[in-house]
Design a protein around this motif. Structure first.
Motif, PDB file in Angstrom:
ATOM      1  N   LYS A  70       0.944  -1.196  -0.237  1.00  8.72           N
ATOM      2  CA  LYS A  70      -0.129   0.040  -0.291  1.00  8.72           C
ATOM      3  C   LYS A  70       1.120   1.569  -0.094  1.00  8.72           C
ATOM      4  O   LYS A  70       0.448   2.001  -0.638  1.00  8.72           O
ATOM      5  N   PHE A  71       1.990   1.258   0.975  1.00  8.89           N
ATOM      6  CA  PHE A  71       2.404   2.450   0.895  1.00  8.89           C
ATOM      7  C   PHE A  71       3.631   2.365  -0.279  1.00  8.89           C
ATOM      8  O   PHE A  71       3.838   3.750  -1.193  1.00  8.89           O
ATOM      9  N   ILE A  72       4.365   1.007  -1.412  1.00  5.71           N
ATOM     10  CA  ILE A  72       4.395   1.841  -2.470  1.00  5.71           C
ATOM     11  C   ILE A  72       3.709   2.073  -3.607  1.00  5.71           C
ATOM     12  O   ILE A  72       3.833   3.126  -3.956  1.00  5.71           O
ATOM     13  N   THR A  73       2.126   1.344  -3.438  1.00 12.62           N
ATOM     14  CA  THR A  73       1.007   2.011  -4.407  1.00 12.62           C
ATOM     15  C   THR A  73       1.403   3.321  -4.059  1.00 12.62           C
ATOM     16  O   THR A  73       0.780   4.007  -5.305  1.00 12.62           O
ATOM     17  N   GLN A  74       0.700   4.246  -3.065  1.00  9.65           N
ATOM     18  CA  GLN A  74       1.084   5.138  -2.615  1.00  9.65           C
ATOM     19  C   GLN A  74       1.546   6.440  -3.205  1.00  9.65           C
ATOM     20  O   GLN A  74       1.159   7.499  -3.185  1.00  9.65           O
ATOM     21  N   ALA A  75       3.211   5.809  -3.480  1.00  8.60           N
ATOM     22  CA  ALA A  75       4.271   7.154  -3.664  1.00  8.60           C
ATOM     23  C   ALA A  75       4.221   7.020  -5.066  1.00  8.60           C
ATOM     24  O   ALA A  75       3.911   6.122  -5.939  1.00  8.60           O
ATOM     25  N   ASP A  76       5.039   8.574  -4.965  1.00  9.72           N
ATOM     26  CA  ASP A  76       5.017   9.066  -6.457  1.00  9.72           C
ATOM     27  C   ASP A  76       6.749   8.257  -6.735  1.00  9.72           C
ATOM     28  O   ASP A  76       6.946   7.839  -7.748  1.00  9.72           O
ATOM     29  N   ILE A  77       7.847   8.428  -5.557  1.00  5.88           N
ATOM     30  CA  ILE A  77       8.957   8.341  -5.398  1.00  5.88           C
ATOM     31  C   ILE A  77       9.779   7.085  -5.166  1.00  5.88           C
ATOM     32  O   ILE A  77       9.263   6.914  -3.135  1.00  5.88           O
ATOM     33  N   ILE A  78      10.362   6.135  -4.640  1.00  3.41           N
ATOM     34  CA  ILE A  78      10.409   5.369  -3.735  1.00  3.41           C
ATOM     35  C   ILE A  78      12.310   5.760  -3.623  1.00  3.41           C
ATOM     36  O   ILE A  78      13.027   5.475  -4.425  1.00  3.41           O
ATOM     37  N   THR A  79      12.586   5.585  -1.991  1.00  4.61           N
ATOM     38  CA  THR A  79      13.851   6.108  -2.304  1.00  4.61           C
ATOM     39  C   THR A  79      14.072   4.728  -1.050  1.00  4.61           C
ATOM     40  O   THR A  79      14.047   4.455   0.063  1.00  4.61           O
ATOM     41  N   PHE A  80      15.026   4.079  -1.311  1.00  2.00           N
ATOM     42  CA  PHE A  80      16.213   2.880  -0.757  1.00  2.00           C
ATOM     43  C   PHE A  80      17.663   3.616   0.119  1.00  2.00           C
ATOM     44  O   PHE A  80      18.385   4.004  -1.508  1.00  2.00           O
ATOM     45  N   ILE A  81      17.433   3.120   0.945  1.00  2.00           N
ATOM     46  CA  ILE A  81      18.414   3.967   2.055  1.00  2.00           C
ATOM     47  C   ILE A  81      19.113   2.876   2.528  1.00  2.00           C
ATOM     48  O   ILE A  81      18.388   2.154   3.384  1.00  2.00           O
ATOM     49  N   TYR A  82      20.366   2.244   2.655  1.00  2.00           N
ATOM     50  CA  TYR A  82      20.994   1.189   3.344  1.00  2.00           C
ATOM     51  C   TYR A  82      22.068   0.924   2.678  1.00  2.00           C
ATOM     52  O   TYR A  82      22.896   1.513   2.433  1.00  2.00           O
ATOM     53  N   PRO A  83      22.975   0.666   4.158  1.00  2.00           N
ATOM     54  CA  PRO A  83      24.794  -0.093   3.942  1.00  2.00           C
ATOM     55  C   PRO A  83      24.913  -1.010   2.850  1.00  2.00           C
ATOM     56  O   PRO A  83      23.971  -1.856   2.586  1.00  2.00           O
ATOM     57  N   ILE A  84      25.752  -0.767   2.301  1.00  2.00           N
ATOM     58  CA  ILE A  84      26.399  -2.250   1.399  1.00  2.00           C
ATOM     59  C   ILE A  84      27.476  -3.061   2.335  1.00  2.00           C
ATOM     60  O   ILE A  84      28.113  -2.661   2.959  1.00  2.00           O
ATOM     61  N   TRP A  85      26.412  -3.879   2.692  1.00  2.00           N
ATOM     62  CA  TRP A  85      27.151  -5.143   2.908  1.00  2.00           C
ATOM     63  C   TRP A  85      27.977  -6.558   2.267  1.00  2.00           C
ATOM     64  O   TRP A  85      27.183  -6.770   1.665  1.00  2.00           O
ATOM     65  N   TRP A  86      28.999  -6.958   2.539  1.00  2.00           N
ATOM     66  CA  TRP A  86      29.786  -8.174   1.440  1.00  2.00           C
ATOM     67  C   TRP A  86      29.263  -8.498   0.158  1.00  2.00           C
ATOM     68  O   TRP A  86      28.519  -8.875  -0.013  1.00  2.00           O
ATOM     69  N   THR A  87      29.203  -6.754  -0.538  1.00  2.00           N
ATOM     70  CA  THR A  87      28.950  -6.137  -1.559  1.00  2.00           C
ATOM     71  C   THR A  87      27.896  -6.485  -2.385  1.00  2.00           C
ATOM     72  O   THR A  87      27.118  -6.226  -3.324  1.00  2.00           O
ATOM     73  N   GLY A  88      26.638  -6.342  -1.353  1.00  2.00           N
ATOM     74  CA  GLY A  88      25.065  -6.340  -1.442  1.00  2.00           C
ATOM     75  C   GLY A  88      24.302  -5.610  -0.342  1.00  2.00           C
ATOM     76  O   GLY A  88      24.681  -4.728   0.428  1.00  2.00           O
ATOM     77  N   LEU A  89      22.714  -6.573  -1.030  1.00  2.00           N
ATOM     78  CA  LEU A  89      22.080  -6.021   0.048  1.00  2.00           C
ATOM     79  C   LEU A  89      22.204  -6.332   1.834  1.00  2.00           C
ATOM     80  O   LEU A  89      22.087  -6.990   1.567  1.00  2.00           O
ATOM     81  N   PRO A  90      21.338  -5.689   2.423  1.00  4.43           N
ATOM     82  CA  PRO A  90      21.813  -6.188   3.967  1.00  4.43           C
ATOM     83  C   PRO A  90      20.079  -7.301   3.525  1.00  4.43           C
ATOM     84  O   PRO A  90      19.648  -7.138   3.219  1.00  4.43           O
ATOM     85  N   ALA A  91      20.570  -8.214   4.468  1.00  5.24           N
ATOM     86  CA  ALA A  91      19.157  -9.679   4.836  1.00  5.24           C
ATOM     87  C   ALA A  91      17.621  -8.784   4.034  1.00  5.24           C
ATOM     88  O   ALA A  91      16.886  -9.568   3.907  1.00  5.24           O
ATOM     89  N   ILE A  92      17.521  -7.759   5.381  1.00  5.43           N
ATOM     90  CA  ILE A  92      17.102  -7.439   6.016  1.00  5.43           C
ATOM     91  C   ILE A  92      15.714  -6.483   4.112  1.00  5.43           C
ATOM     92  O   ILE A  92      14.491  -7.021   4.753  1.00  5.43           O
TER      93      ILE A  92
END
Length: 195
Positions: A70-92
Motif C-alpha cells: 500500500k505504501f509503494i502504491t501510494q508513492a510517486d518516488i521510492i527511495t532506498f537508503i541502506y549500507p552495502i554489506w558483503w557487496t550487496g543488500l543487507p538481508a532485511i
C-alpha cells in the motif's frame, strides 16, 4: 509529491541514519509528503516463507506484505537508503524486496515477456560502504551494484531509476568534514531531482 523512503540500518546513531534525516528534511522543506519505513524499527520479517507464496497465489496477501505494498502504491518516488554489506543488500532489505515486490504486484509475465506493474514511479538509491570508492570502481563493483539494484529491482518492475549515490570509505571514524560533504551532496541531489 509522495515519497516512500525504505530505510535499513540497525543502529539509530549510524551515519546512514544521518543520511535518512538529511533526505527527509530536504524533501519536507520543499513541501513533499514523506513516509519512512524503517525496517529494523518495524522488525520487518525478511524471510520469504512457503506460506507467503501459497497465500499470495490464492490471493490472500499476508498483512505485513499488504501494508508495505500500500505504501509503494501510494508513492510517486521510492527511495532506498541502506549500507552495502558483503557487496550487496543487507538481508532485511533484500527480504523486503523478495516479499513485497512480489509476482502479480510489482511484475508479471505475459506473451510479450515481463510486465512492469510499477510504471510511473521513480526511484532513488543511497548507499554507503566501507571499501574506498576507487577500489569498488576498479573492480567493477560500483557498476555491478547499480545494475543489480537500479536495473534488477527498480527498472525490472517499471520504477524509473533517477540516481544511485554510493559513498565509499564510510566507517565510524569518518572525518566530520567528509561526513558534512556527503550530507551536502545528498541534499544537493535531492534539491536538483525534486523541485
Amino acid at each position: 509529491m509522495k515519497h516512500l523512503v525504505v530505510y535499513a540500518h540497525p543502529h539509530p546513531d549510524s551515519f546512514n541514519h544521518a543520511i535518512l534525516e538529511t533526505a527527509v528534511n530536504a524533501l519536507e522543506a520543499k513541501g513533499h509528503e514523506v513516509v519512512v519505513r524503517d525496517l529494523y524499527a518495524l522488525d520487518f520479517q525478511p524471510v520469504l516463507k512457503p506460506q507467503d507464496t501459497a497465500a499470495m497465489k490464492s490471493g490472500d496477501i499476508p498483512d505485513d506484505i499488504r501494508t508495505e505494498q500500500k505504501f509503494i502504491t501510494q508513492a510517486d518516488i521510492i527511495t532506498f537508503i541502506y549500507p552495502i554489506w558483503w557487496t550487496g543488500l543487507p538481508a532485511i532489505i533484500k527480504g523486503y524486496v523478495d516479499r513485497v515486490f512480489s509476482y502479480g504486484y510489482a511484475y508479471a509475465y505475459g506473451e510479450e515477456g515481463i510486465i512492469q506493474l510499477l510504471k510511473g514511479k521513480k526511484g532513488l538509491i543511497i548507499n554507503t560502504h566501507g571499501t574506498p570508492k576507487e577500489i569498488y570502481d576498479q573492480m567493477g563493483m560500483t557498476a555491478g551494484l547499480k545494475i543489480t539494484s537500479d536495473i534488477g529491482i527498480f527498472d525490472f518492475t517499471g520504477i524509473e531509476p533517477l540516481e544511485h549515490l554510493l559513498f565509499g570509505n564510510v566507517s565510524e571514524t569518518l572525518e566530520e568534514a567528509v561526513r558534512k560533504d556527503i550530507l551536502r551532496q545528498i541534499e544537493e541531489t535531492i534539491n536538483s531531482l525534486f523541485k
